[in-house]
Design a protein around this motif. Sequence first.
Motif, PDB file in Angstrom:
ATOM      1  N   THR A  79      -3.790 -11.588   6.650  1.00  0.00           N
ATOM      2  CA  THR A  79      -2.770 -11.134   5.709  1.00  0.00           C
ATOM      3  C   THR A  79      -1.547 -10.640   6.482  1.00  0.00           C
ATOM      4  O   THR A  79      -1.637 -10.336   7.676  1.00  0.00           O
ATOM      5  CB  THR A  79      -3.309  -9.984   4.837  1.00  0.00           C
ATOM      6  N   ASP A  84      -2.183  -4.120   2.293  1.00  0.00           N
ATOM      7  CA  ASP A  84      -1.865  -4.711   0.994  1.00  0.00           C
ATOM      8  C   ASP A  84      -3.110  -5.329   0.352  1.00  0.00           C
ATOM      9  O   ASP A  84      -3.469  -6.478   0.626  1.00  0.00           O
ATOM     10  CB  ASP A  84      -0.772  -5.760   1.159  1.00  0.00           C
ATOM     11  N   GLU A  87      -2.477  -8.575  -1.729  1.00  0.00           N
ATOM     12  CA  GLU A  87      -2.352  -9.801  -0.951  1.00  0.00           C
ATOM     13  C   GLU A  87      -3.742 -10.339  -0.584  1.00  0.00           C
ATOM     14  O   GLU A  87      -3.998 -11.544  -0.673  1.00  0.00           O
ATOM     15  CB  GLU A  87      -1.541  -9.542   0.321  1.00  0.00           C
ATOM     16  N   TYR A  90      -5.348 -11.815  -3.627  1.00  0.00           N
ATOM     17  CA  TYR A  90      -4.746 -13.122  -3.916  1.00  0.00           C
ATOM     18  C   TYR A  90      -5.404 -14.216  -3.068  1.00  0.00           C
ATOM     19  O   TYR A  90      -5.715 -15.310  -3.573  1.00  0.00           O
ATOM     20  CB  TYR A  90      -3.239 -13.084  -3.644  1.00  0.00           C
TER      21      TYR A  90
END
Length: 327
Positions: A79, A84, A87, A90
């Motif tokens: 990442t 995060d 992220e 995702y």
Amino acid sequence: MKKSRFLLIAGIILIIILLMMAYYYYSIQGEENKEKVSVSVIVYGEDTERWENLRRGAEQAAEKISDEGTFVEVNLMTTMSERDAQEQIYLIQREIKRGADALIIASCNYVAVKEYFETIDRSIPVIFVESGIGENSDYQFVSADNYKMGYSLGEEILKKEISKVKIAVIEDGTNRDSLLERKRGLQDALQEKISKIVTWKRSKNEENIQTMLFLQRELTEEAVDVVVALDNTSTEAIVSAVQNLNKDVKIYAIANTEMAIYHLDNKTIESMVVQNEFSMGYIAIEQLMKHSEYADEELKNHVTFIAVDKRRLYLKKNQKLLFPFVK
């Protein structure tokens, strides 16, 4: 005579070429006929070298399993940020949609990632490594015992420091359950034995600044004798901060990168606890592919760690863990 000899040699060469082509053809056919399993390894942070031992361990296990009949493909994904969670989630969603057969995850935020997995059906095998999603999880977690690593680092400090030293513990990345456990172990080891322990933690307006800059500010504002880093990022950042400011501070750490080992060798780092991430990656693949059936507590025993300093760095018993690819 010469013509016959030429034809004989040409015939032999032709036969060799045909045999090589046949071998290549059937090798390809064999690979294509194997069952294929795609494993996505989703970690935190953009530094792929930091995960090199984990990746190589996973790939070696995959190669062994592939030789036995199932082709296992390992894909490492990083990442942009270590913090995060969205992220990372995702990437998890993307890999599931793309058809990954299994996931290995080093969680950047145990609360957010756990909440995500509680909302979805478990359609593929998932195993966590290095940092998991907290206690009472249905997912297996492959790691050395983080509490014991923290405690071991505390013992290293007690061997070398007097009780009156002032120690700063870097509390960065505490969204990872591994760091919380390491800190708990460290505190239990040092409790009532070190007179002054402070915590260095970012303020809200420092969330997005480089770790090194945050630590340079702390070093400037508060005098300490010892700084303790509990992960790779904090370790490398505090080394850079101390060197930039030319501070006379001892560093103790839990880390395993080549840079950290280099700084241990030149005594910038006093002592360090190192876990076997090669073994971690290897066991994770074995668990996913059902080539081993360790219970949760057994997994902690199979991923080892060592405490090491300059004097113990090149002891034969430590070499395989510290330098797994050097023969």
